[in-house]
Design an enzyme around this catalytic site. Structure first.
Site, PDB file in Angstrom:
ATOM      1  N   ASP A  79       0.878  -1.170   0.000  1.00 40.82           N
ATOM      2  CA  ASP A  79       0.000   0.000   0.000  1.00 40.82           C
ATOM      3  C   ASP A  79       0.911   1.215   0.000  1.00 40.82           C
ATOM      4  O   ASP A  79       1.851   1.298   0.790  1.00 40.82           O
ATOM      5  CB  ASP A  79      -0.944   0.028   1.194  1.00 40.82           C
ATOM      6  CG  ASP A  79      -2.085   1.007   0.924  1.00 40.82           C
ATOM      7  OD1 ASP A  79      -2.917   0.727   0.048  1.00 40.82           O
ATOM      8  OD2 ASP A  79      -2.132   2.075   1.574  1.00 40.82           O
ATOM      9  N   SER A  80       0.646   2.119  -0.908  1.00 43.26           N
ATOM     10  CA  SER A  80       1.581   3.218  -1.090  1.00 43.26           C
ATOM     11  C   SER A  80       0.845   4.477  -1.495  1.00 43.26           C
ATOM     12  O   SER A  80      -0.350   4.450  -1.799  1.00 43.26           O
ATOM     13  CB  SER A  80       2.620   2.825  -2.141  1.00 43.26           C
ATOM     14  OG  SER A  80       1.999   2.236  -3.268  1.00 43.26           O
ATOM     15  N   GLY A 163       1.682   6.801 -12.173  1.00 43.47           N
ATOM     16  CA  GLY A 163       0.988   7.601 -11.160  1.00 43.47           C
ATOM     17  C   GLY A 163       1.508   9.024 -11.028  1.00 43.47           C
ATOM     18  O   GLY A 163       1.516   9.802 -11.986  1.00 43.47           O
ATOM     19  N   HIS A 190      10.744   4.439  -2.343  1.00 40.86           N
ATOM     20  CA  HIS A 190       9.980   3.940  -1.207  1.00 40.86           C
ATOM     21  C   HIS A 190       9.748   2.432  -1.339  1.00 40.86           C
ATOM     22  O   HIS A 190       9.958   1.680  -0.413  1.00 40.86           O
ATOM     23  CB  HIS A 190       8.643   4.705  -1.136  1.00 40.86           C
ATOM     24  CG  HIS A 190       7.907   4.784  -2.447  1.00 40.86           C
ATOM     25  ND1 HIS A 190       8.518   5.114  -3.636  1.00 40.86           N
ATOM     26  CD2 HIS A 190       6.601   4.530  -2.777  1.00 40.86           C
ATOM     27  CE1 HIS A 190       7.637   5.081  -4.619  1.00 40.86           C
ATOM     28  NE2 HIS A 190       6.465   4.733  -4.121  1.00 40.86           N
ATOM     29  N   ARG A 191       9.361   1.995  -2.539  1.00 37.49           N
ATOM     30  CA  ARG A 191       9.054   0.575  -2.767  1.00 37.49           C
ATOM     31  C   ARG A 191      10.334  -0.260  -2.701  1.00 37.49           C
ATOM     32  O   ARG A 191      10.359  -1.345  -2.120  1.00 37.49           O
ATOM     33  CB  ARG A 191       8.369   0.442  -4.148  1.00 37.49           C
ATOM     34  CG  ARG A 191       7.892  -0.950  -4.495  1.00 37.49           C
ATOM     35  CD  ARG A 191       6.861  -0.915  -5.616  1.00 37.49           C
ATOM     36  NE  ARG A 191       5.655  -0.219  -5.190  1.00 37.49           N
ATOM     37  CZ  ARG A 191       5.308   1.017  -5.603  1.00 37.49           C
ATOM     38  NH1 ARG A 191       6.033   1.653  -6.493  1.00 37.49           N
ATOM     39  NH2 ARG A 191       4.229   1.585  -5.116  1.00 37.49           N
TER      40      ARG A 191
HETATM   41  P1  ITT Z   1      -3.490  -2.264  -5.383  1.00 39.80           P
HETATM   42  O1  ITT Z   1      -4.275  -1.769  -4.183  1.00 39.80           O
HETATM   43  O2  ITT Z   1      -4.231  -3.296  -6.178  1.00 39.80           O
HETATM   44  O3  ITT Z   1      -2.092  -2.688  -5.029  1.00 39.80           O
HETATM   45  P2  ITT Z   1      -3.567   0.528  -6.189  1.00 39.80           P
HETATM   46  O4  ITT Z   1      -2.984   1.273  -7.351  1.00 39.80           O
HETATM   47  O5  ITT Z   1      -5.017   0.783  -5.855  1.00 39.80           O
HETATM   48  O6  ITT Z   1      -3.301  -1.038  -6.411  1.00 39.80           O
HETATM   49  P3  ITT Z   1      -2.736   1.723  -3.653  1.00 39.80           P
HETATM   50  O7  ITT Z   1      -4.090   1.721  -3.046  1.00 39.80           O
HETATM   51  O8  ITT Z   1      -1.558   1.316  -2.811  1.00 39.80           O
HETATM   52  O9  ITT Z   1      -2.650   0.778  -4.946  1.00 39.80           O
HETATM   53  O10 ITT Z   1      -2.473   3.162  -4.258  1.00 39.80           O
HETATM   54  C1  ITT Z   1      -1.206   3.535  -4.630  1.00 39.80           C
HETATM   55  C2  ITT Z   1      -1.289   4.802  -5.470  1.00 39.80           C
HETATM   56  O11 ITT Z   1      -0.274   5.715  -5.020  1.00 39.80           O
HETATM   57  C3  ITT Z   1      -0.963   4.508  -6.909  1.00 39.80           C
HETATM   58  O12 ITT Z   1      -2.124   4.172  -7.653  1.00 39.80           O
HETATM   59  C4  ITT Z   1      -0.302   5.812  -7.353  1.00 39.80           C
HETATM   60  O13 ITT Z   1      -1.279   6.763  -7.630  1.00 39.80           O
HETATM   61  C5  ITT Z   1       0.433   6.242  -6.092  1.00 39.80           C
HETATM   62  N1  ITT Z   1       1.807   5.700  -6.088  1.00 39.80           N
HETATM   63  C6  ITT Z   1       2.294   4.718  -5.272  1.00 39.80           C
HETATM   64  N2  ITT Z   1       3.562   4.417  -5.574  1.00 39.80           N
HETATM   65  C7  ITT Z   1       3.904   5.231  -6.593  1.00 39.80           C
HETATM   66  C8  ITT Z   1       5.069   5.373  -7.363  1.00 39.80           C
HETATM   67  O14 ITT Z   1       6.124   4.612  -7.148  1.00 39.80           O
HETATM   68  N3  ITT Z   1       5.062   6.282  -8.326  1.00 39.80           N
HETATM   69  C9  ITT Z   1       3.982   7.042  -8.580  1.00 39.80           C
HETATM   70  N4  ITT Z   1       2.830   6.952  -7.924  1.00 39.80           N
HETATM   71  C10 ITT Z   1       2.776   6.050  -6.927  1.00 39.80           C
END
Ligand code: ITT
Length: 206
Positions: A79-80, A163, A190-191
């Site tokens: 979750d990010s 993103g 971060h990841r």
């Molecule tokens: P899952 O829950 O299925 O894993 P999700 O895209 O809905 O997919 P999150 O709820 O964790 O995942 O939301 C993460 C969002 O944060 C992601 O869609 C991007 O908008 C942003 N994000 C996270 N990491 C990023 C990165 O490395 N670069 C750019 N944007 C990022």
């Protein structure tokens, strides 16, 4: 050999995860490849809570769908999101949902730049946060968190990553994280940090 079932529907995340974990001798299987789908309600209040909710929900679903695979797999989730200090941490845990799931990132990114109009460099600080959770077949679970500090740029720049990368400016590189190669981003992201810490924990356990 243990397998990792990665609980995400986000293809860009999965690509980065596979690359970052390529040194670990574990096959990384997507949720889809494992035959699990369904929308998981992320009703936690922190990145760590939400990643644990995803990992535990998918571990449960996997047990029902494919008990053999579940018995030999660690279920992992990410979750990010992006925290912008000037916006009191927005969009934060709502990063994916910000302005609605169907709104393009060009619109989301332009909207955030607009909300910071006239705000000077020193007040544009922001960070990406990533919480990784892992659930073992016996139910044992733990998590790690990684952060990458930067600031919000004045325009969209770059087409790598995904993103919010095109507005995430890294002063020490003079470019956004969308202008870094995948390897460069993974080395400082971060990841990358959260997953490398998780990989080190897994090496102790396996
Ligand atoms: P899952 O829950 O299925 O894993 P999700 O895209 O809905 O997919 P999150 O709820 O964790 O995942 O939301 C993460 C969002 O944060 C992601 O869609 C991007 O908008 C942003 N994000 C996270 N990491 C990023 C990165 O490395 N670069 C750019 N944007 C990022």
């Amino acid at each position: 050999m243990m397998k990792i079932v990665f609980a995400t529907g986000n293809k860009d995340k999965l690509r980065e995860v596979r690359e970052i974990l390529s040194g670990l001798s574990c096959e990384v299987i997507s949720m889809k490849e494992a035959g699990v789908d369904g929308d998981i309600e992320e009703n936690g209040t922190t990145f760590s809570e939400n990643s644990m909710i995803k990992a535990k929900s998918v571990a449960e679903l996997l047990k029902g769908k494919n008990p053999e695979l579940a018995a030999e797999s660690i279920v992992m989730a990410d979750d990010s999101g992006l925290e912008i200090d000037y916006l009191n941490g927005e969009p934060g845990i709502y990063s994916a949902r910000y302005m609605g799931h169907d709104t393009s990132y060009t619109e989301k990114n332009n909207n955030l730049i607009g909300r910071l109009e006239g705000v000077p460099d020193e007040k544009r600080s922001a960070r990406f946060v990533c919480a990784i959770s892992a659930v073992f077949p016996n139910g044992e679970a733990f998590g790690t968190v990684g952060k990458m500090e930067g600031r919000i740029g004045y325009e969209i720049s770059g087409s790598n990553g995904f993103g919010y990368d095109p507005i995430f400016f890294l002063p020490e590189y003079g470019k956004t994280s969308a202008e870094l190669s995948e390897a460069e981003k993974n080395a400082i992201s971060h990841r990358g940090k959260a997953l490398r810490e998780m990989a080190a924990l897994l090496k102790e356990k396996l």
